[in-house]
Design an enzyme around this catalytic site. Structure first.
Site, short mmCIF file in Angstrom:
data_model
loop_
_atom_site.label_atom_id
_atom_site.label_comp_id
_atom_site.label_asym_id
_atom_site.label_seq_id
_atom_site.Cartn_x
_atom_site.Cartn_y
_atom_site.Cartn_z
N GLY A 4 0.86 -1.17 0.00
CA GLY A 4 0.00 0.00 0.00
C GLY A 4 0.89 1.21 0.00
N GLU A 5 0.66 2.10 0.94
CA GLU A 5 1.51 3.29 1.07
C GLU A 5 2.07 3.29 2.48
OE1 GLU A 5 2.21 5.09 -1.62
OE2 GLU A 5 3.68 6.03 -0.31
N SER A 6 3.38 3.08 2.59
CA SER A 6 3.96 2.85 3.92
C SER A 6 3.79 4.05 4.84
CB SER A 6 5.43 2.47 3.80
OG SER A 6 6.16 3.47 3.12
N CYS A 14 6.04 -5.39 0.39
CA CYS A 14 6.18 -4.07 -0.25
C CYS A 14 6.12 -2.94 0.80
CB CYS A 14 5.15 -3.91 -1.36
SG CYS A 14 5.64 -2.68 -2.55
N ARG A 47 12.80 3.36 -0.74
CA ARG A 47 11.44 3.40 -1.29
C ARG A 47 11.47 3.74 -2.77
NH1 ARG A 47 7.77 7.39 1.70
NH2 ARG A 47 6.19 6.36 0.41
N ILE A 101 5.34 -3.34 -7.65
CA ILE A 101 4.55 -2.13 -7.88
C ILE A 101 5.15 -1.00 -7.03
CG2 ILE A 101 2.27 -1.06 -7.79
CD1 ILE A 101 1.12 -3.97 -7.77
N ARG A 102 5.74 -0.03 -7.68
CA ARG A 102 6.45 1.06 -6.97
C ARG A 102 7.25 0.47 -5.78
NH1 ARG A 102 2.51 3.45 -4.82
NH2 ARG A 102 0.89 2.40 -5.98
N HIS A 142 4.63 -8.61 -4.49
CA HIS A 142 3.26 -8.88 -4.02
C HIS A 142 2.81 -10.30 -4.33
CE1 HIS A 142 1.83 -4.70 -3.09
NE2 HIS A 142 2.82 -4.38 -3.91
N GLU A 178 0.52 -11.89 -3.06
CA GLU A 178 -0.94 -12.02 -2.93
C GLU A 178 -1.66 -11.65 -4.23
OE1 GLU A 178 0.83 -9.57 -2.00
OE2 GLU A 178 -0.26 -7.68 -2.14
N1 GLN Z 1 5.82 2.85 -2.82
C1 GLN Z 1 5.06 2.40 -1.68
C2 GLN Z 1 5.65 2.94 -0.39
O1 GLN Z 1 6.66 3.53 -0.39
C3 GLN Z 1 5.02 0.90 -1.64
C4 GLN Z 1 4.27 0.37 -2.84
C5 GLN Z 1 3.53 -0.90 -2.58
O2 GLN Z 1 3.32 -1.32 -1.46
N2 GLN Z 1 3.11 -1.52 -3.65
O3 GLN Z 1 5.07 2.77 0.64
#
Ligand code: GLN
Length: 192
Positions: free
Chosen positions: A48-50, A80, A109, A138-139, A175, A177
């Site tokens: 997600g977004e840490s 992630c 990150r 993903i990112r 990921h 999942e």
């Molecule tokens: N870029 C996100 C972060 O820095 C991580 C991306 C993800 O969990 N798919 O939190």
């Protein structure tokens, strides 16, 4: 063996983890409150977004209980963004984001930059067997420093570290999942 597995459900891809755990016969428990940690034997922190996950966890009084959960020897797996939260150090020089600091690793990150926002790769993961693991990034963050107690489970072809284990703690930059390959979830359940 108790199969109640918590999935931190503050933000991000927690549903997908719950579905995969259920498919493997475990009982997924969405965790949003500290008391719920007492009902589970292991925990997944999703992607997600840490920064967001860390901030919500701070606001809801979860940071210290999550830290204690990991320190008690119970298994935690961060995928992630979850991996970033597990790390002792984040290298992107941004403002100090809340971390659990459980694993002796430094992560960067969004390590693949804007050009390569997302990609997929076939990884060799010896602990999962001979067949390559189809990994979705993903990112994604990268692990740039690995402490002495940390075992590297997988790297990209260029040697970049993307999966690690430190005793009861597991972290993947990708990921599992989001694929049909259940081997990483099975591996985690064996730690529980
Ligand atoms: N870029 C996100 C972060 O820095 C991580 C991306 C993800 O969990 N798919 O939190």
């Amino acid at each position: 063996m108790s199969r109640r597995i918590g999935v931190l459900a503050l933000q991000g891809a927690f549903i997908e983890h719950q579905q995969l755990l259920a498919r493997l016969g475990a009982e997924p428990v969405p965790v949003r409150m500290p008391a719920q940690l007492e009902q589970v034997t292991g925990l997944i922190i999703p992607g997600g977004e840490s920064t967001t996950i860390g901030q919500i966890a701070g606001r809801w009084g979860l940071l210290e209980p999550l830290h204690a959960f990991g320190r008690s020897g119970r298994p935690i797996w961060g995928t992630c963004a979850g991996m970033i939260l597990m790390a002792q150090e984040v290298l992107d020089g941004k403002a100090n984001q809340p971390l659990l600091g459980l694993m002796d690793v430094a992560v960067r990150r969004n390590a693949f930059g804007r050009q390569v926002d997302s990609f997929e790769a076939e990884l060799e993961v010896p602990v999962l067997g001979a067949a390559p693991f189809h990994a979705v990034f993903i990112r994604a963050p990268l692990i740039e420093r690995v402490g002495q107690e940390v075992t590297v489970l997988a790297t990209l072809q260029d040697g970049s570290v993307v999966a690690v284990q430190q005793g009861n703690l597991l972290a993947t930059a990708f990921h599992p999942e989001l694929t049909d390959d259940e081997r990483f979830h099975r591996y985690f359940l064996r730690l529980v």
